[in-house]
Scaffold this motif. Sequence first.
Motif, mmCIF file in Angstrom:
data_model
loop_
_atom_site.group_PDB
_atom_site.id
_atom_site.type_symbol
_atom_site.label_atom_id
_atom_site.label_comp_id
_atom_site.label_asym_id
_atom_site.label_seq_id
_atom_site.Cartn_x
_atom_site.Cartn_y
_atom_site.Cartn_z
ATOM 1 N N VAL A 267 24.858 25.379 36.304
ATOM 2 C CA VAL A 267 24.543 26.222 37.460
ATOM 3 C C VAL A 267 24.958 27.665 37.180
ATOM 4 N N ARG A 268 26.150 27.825 36.583
ATOM 5 C CA ARG A 268 26.603 29.177 36.276
ATOM 6 C C ARG A 268 25.693 29.827 35.243
ATOM 7 N N ALA A 269 25.164 29.059 34.322
ATOM 8 C CA ALA A 269 24.244 29.605 33.315
ATOM 9 C C ALA A 269 22.978 30.144 33.973
ATOM 10 N N ILE A 270 22.482 29.432 34.985
ATOM 11 C CA ILE A 270 21.288 29.898 35.695
ATOM 12 C C ILE A 270 21.551 31.255 36.335
ATOM 13 N N GLY A 271 22.707 31.392 36.979
ATOM 14 C CA GLY A 271 23.060 32.668 37.586
ATOM 15 C C GLY A 271 23.211 33.772 36.555
ATOM 16 N N LYS A 272 23.800 33.462 35.419
ATOM 17 C CA LYS A 272 23.959 34.454 34.358
ATOM 18 C C LYS A 272 22.610 34.891 33.800
ATOM 19 N N LEU A 273 21.675 33.947 33.712
ATOM 20 C CA LEU A 273 20.339 34.292 33.207
ATOM 21 C C LEU A 273 19.617 35.224 34.170
ATOM 22 N N ALA A 274 19.840 35.039 35.467
ATOM 23 C CA ALA A 274 19.240 35.949 36.440
ATOM 24 C C ALA A 274 19.735 37.371 36.231
ATOM 25 N N ILE A 275 20.991 37.503 35.846
ATOM 26 C CA ILE A 275 21.557 38.828 35.590
ATOM 27 C C ILE A 275 21.074 39.381 34.255
ATOM 28 N N LYS A 276 20.918 38.515 33.281
ATOM 29 C CA LYS A 276 20.527 38.952 31.937
ATOM 30 C C LYS A 276 19.068 39.396 31.878
ATOM 31 N N ILE A 277 18.169 38.627 32.510
ATOM 32 C CA ILE A 277 16.723 38.887 32.394
ATOM 33 C C ILE A 277 16.177 39.191 33.784
ATOM 34 N N GLU A 278 15.993 40.464 34.066
ATOM 35 C CA GLU A 278 15.591 40.885 35.408
ATOM 36 C C GLU A 278 14.239 40.299 35.808
#
Length: 649
Positions: free
Chosen positions: A374-385
């Motif tokens: 779940v945290r990875a999904i949130g991090k990906l949202a921040i990484k790839i706009e």
Amino acid sequence: MSDAKFFAKGKAAELRMELKSDKKDKNFARRKTTLKRIVANMTMNNNEMVQLFSDILECMHLNSLEIKKMCFLYLINYCRVKPDLANKALPILLADIKDQSPLIRALALRTMSCVPLATYTQAIVDPLHKLLGDSDPYVRKTAAFGVAKLWAADSRLAEKSGLIEGVNQLLVDDNPTVVSAGLAALTDITDKSEGMKLAIGYQDASKLIKILPDCNEWSQTFILNALMSYTPQDPAEALLMAERLSPRLAHSNAAVILGTIKVILYLTHYVSDDAAIDMLVRRFGPPLITLLSKPYEIQYVALRNCFLILQQYPHILQSNVKVFFCKYNDPIYVKVAKLEIIFLLASEENMPEILRELREYASEIDVQFVRKAVRAIGKLAIKIEGSARDCIDTLLDLVATRVSYIVQEATVVIKNIFRKYPNRYESIIAVLCRNLDSLDEPEAKAAMVWIIGQYAGRIENSDELLDDFLFSFKEEAVEVQLALLTATVKLFVQRPAKGQELVLQVLKWATEETDNPDLRDRGYMYWRLLSSASGNPEITREVVMSDRPAVTVESDRLDEKTLEEMTLNIGSLVSIYMRSANQIFKGSKSKHLEPSPALRKAYSYGPTEDQQMNVDASSLMEQGEDDDTAAAFAGPNAFAAHGDLLSDE
């Protein structure tokens, strides 16, 4: 007799009787069995075995390699307990060093070098001088390692006696195994020495690469480690060496593959042609993927080293992200390592399949792994706009499951998404507010309180929501209390009529009824700020509601100097723990690129203050915002990166 039977606890008196000489004991069969029982009991820490030292000394005279091995093992184990009796074994070992059998000579020498007594350290010097030039390569190899052990025990004696020069002569030996042993000994000595340094020239490095195919895995690993002491003086020279090493990438042994990758990565710093570098590093892909079919322990080592390599060259495996998708039977440590690499390889093109995979991970049984997914999904949202909306939709689908730990983890990462994209996705706040009952962990509560406080002007019942949290204010964790204090001030700034009563209540609790100095100091600071700015509320708004520094994933990347040291230690514990070598191995030196006319980029050599800190490549999670006021006064540099890349903390 099966090996398991040897591990039955025995009495010293009984074993002593069985060791007595017996004419019917042909080929010493009975004594061999007894010695196996003694070694087994010694392994089980049966302290009675030390009483048999004198009997073991008698057995050392027997002309049997198997018996000598067990007796010498006993000697090494108990020499500190009975140093006087251990010294009586010294003449036996010195006699065995002159034995006709090279195996016995090597065994006796190795035993002497492992006994940490001053008499043995002094006595081994002359035998080492002779055996460094022994006719048998196995004995010469053992002698090389013996010099390294002598140097560790008494460096002055080893240097004074000229043994290091003797090991140097082994580097021109006809036997590749002896050459590799000499290199291993010299590398070990120079790594721990303040005044010595191993330096290999171009001609010597070429010869070492030439003999690699004739060596076994251990020898190849020693040679590859030693090649890190070669400093190219010309870009063409470095490229040629890297090309000659490339065939080693097809080896079946993981240590050889990782050692080859380490040396080639090192040489690329001295190659001037970017196209040539790209061609070299692209060859790492197939062997690294092959390592993922090995046992789990090797997979984990390969994944940790992949993490380092992909920090520099993510494109080499960009199209192979599916290789790192987790299998249902992978152990948790392998799954987490794969998750980190999936995050590194994520791009707008492969995001749909990555999100589908992470969505599956979030439905697994392992709570720890689900949280990281779940945290990875949130991090990906921040990484790839460009994929942020898809990531948020996935998170909302997970929140809809109403599984407590998923909702809490999603709340934490959505708070970071709000910080990254302010005033963009506030429509999802209502979904989070409907799941307040699922929040029982401090981090999730603090995240939700921050959201309510930050958007208090847009949430109609923000005062009621905060009031619900304030009901248990005194029992909450400090991070929740700090978040509530800041959130009530934000509520007051945005909606004074609704927030006045709450902010006064919280300020009173924070300043008069708490023992925590951080909470009390922040309460006083807010109180003074509100009092001094009572005539001009814009001052308070400017401080409390100032623009936050946006969360980024740039901190997930190691800085160049740290990454350099990590890649120079690929295949070692440094790349597993992601800590400097001198923090893992006492007395070892930190590695760095040596200056050369061919070096692509000049660095400041030697460790800096920042490098003295522990560096963990997994420790790259952006700190959650729970200290608005401190950040407002400290400025944008007040936020530190810490925690696990995909950690729950």
